[in-house]
Scaffold this motif. Structure first.
Motif, mmCIF file in Angstrom:
data_model
loop_
_atom_site.group_PDB
_atom_site.id
_atom_site.type_symbol
_atom_site.label_atom_id
_atom_site.label_comp_id
_atom_site.label_asym_id
_atom_site.label_seq_id
_atom_site.Cartn_x
_atom_site.Cartn_y
_atom_site.Cartn_z
ATOM 1 N N SER A 137 0.814 -1.090 0.241
ATOM 2 C CA SER A 137 0.086 -0.021 0.071
ATOM 3 C C SER A 137 0.693 1.197 0.020
ATOM 4 C CB SER A 137 -0.869 -0.052 1.164
ATOM 5 O OG SER A 137 -0.032 0.043 2.505
ATOM 6 N N ALA A 138 0.301 2.373 -0.371
ATOM 7 C CA ALA A 138 1.117 3.448 -0.578
ATOM 8 C C ALA A 138 1.387 4.165 0.769
ATOM 9 C CB ALA A 138 0.211 4.652 -1.397
ATOM 10 N N SER A 139 0.561 3.873 1.910
ATOM 11 C CA SER A 139 0.622 4.371 3.103
ATOM 12 C C SER A 139 1.881 3.774 3.843
ATOM 13 C CB SER A 139 -0.467 4.136 4.070
ATOM 14 O OG SER A 139 -0.722 2.946 4.179
ATOM 15 N N ARG A 141 4.564 2.540 2.319
ATOM 16 C CA ARG A 141 5.728 3.087 1.517
ATOM 17 C C ARG A 141 6.327 4.510 2.412
ATOM 18 N NH1 ARG A 141 5.497 2.108 -4.740
ATOM 19 N NH2 ARG A 141 5.750 -0.116 -4.542
ATOM 20 N N GLN A 142 4.894 5.315 2.632
ATOM 21 C CA GLN A 142 5.377 6.736 3.379
ATOM 22 C C GLN A 142 5.813 6.622 4.660
ATOM 23 O OE1 GLN A 142 1.573 8.553 2.809
ATOM 24 N NE2 GLN A 142 1.681 9.243 0.829
#
Length: 148
Positions: A137-139, A141-142
């Motif tokens: 998920s993108a979260s 990676r952040q």
């Protein structure tokens, strides 16, 4: 044997000429001697069984070359000095060819009770086998980027 007409498919496909010519040639009047079966014996294993009654191991040859499996049978004449009244058992020479797929290899052949069994195995290289791709998920990676 049934005959299938593939001509309607020719006008809606591009680049499948070789496939259709193989289907047409398989669909043509193929020799029926000797009779054979093709069976799946496992997930990646196959067996071709041919009825070759009267042929000995020395009379048969099995050769695999460039995706073609060739089985030949040639028997020396035994009728000299014999007066055969009726011939119902065929002992004529034959050559049967099978197209085998890429990554399929012949594992072995066995002559048993007048049947020639040829075992084949499909061995896909690791790069060709399906593999599971994890979805991130993108979260996540952040959070990893902020931690560094």
């Amino acid at each position: 044997m049934r005959h299938f007409d593939f001509s309607p498919l020719y006008r809606s496909t591009v680049g499948f000429d070789r496939l259709f010519s193989m289907l047409d040639s398989a669909n043509a009047d193929a020799p029926s001697y000797p009779p054979y079966n093709i069976e799946r014996t496992g997930e990646n294993a196959y067996r071709i069984t041919m009825a070759v009654a009267g042929f000995a191991e020395k009379d048969l040859s099995v050769e695999a070359r460039e995706h073609v499996l060739t089985v030949k049978g040639e028997k020396e004449a035994e009728d000299e000095g014999r007066d055969v009244l009726y011939r119902g058992i065929a002992s004529r020479a034959f050559e049967r060819r099978f197209q085998i797929a890429e990554y399929v290899r012949v594992e072995g052949a066995l002559l048993e009770n007048g049947l020639l069994h040829i075992d084949l195995v499909r061995e896909l290289p690791e790069t060709m086998k399906p593999r599971k791709i994890e979805i991130g998920s993108a979260s996540a990676r952040q959070i990893e980027a902020q931690a560094h």
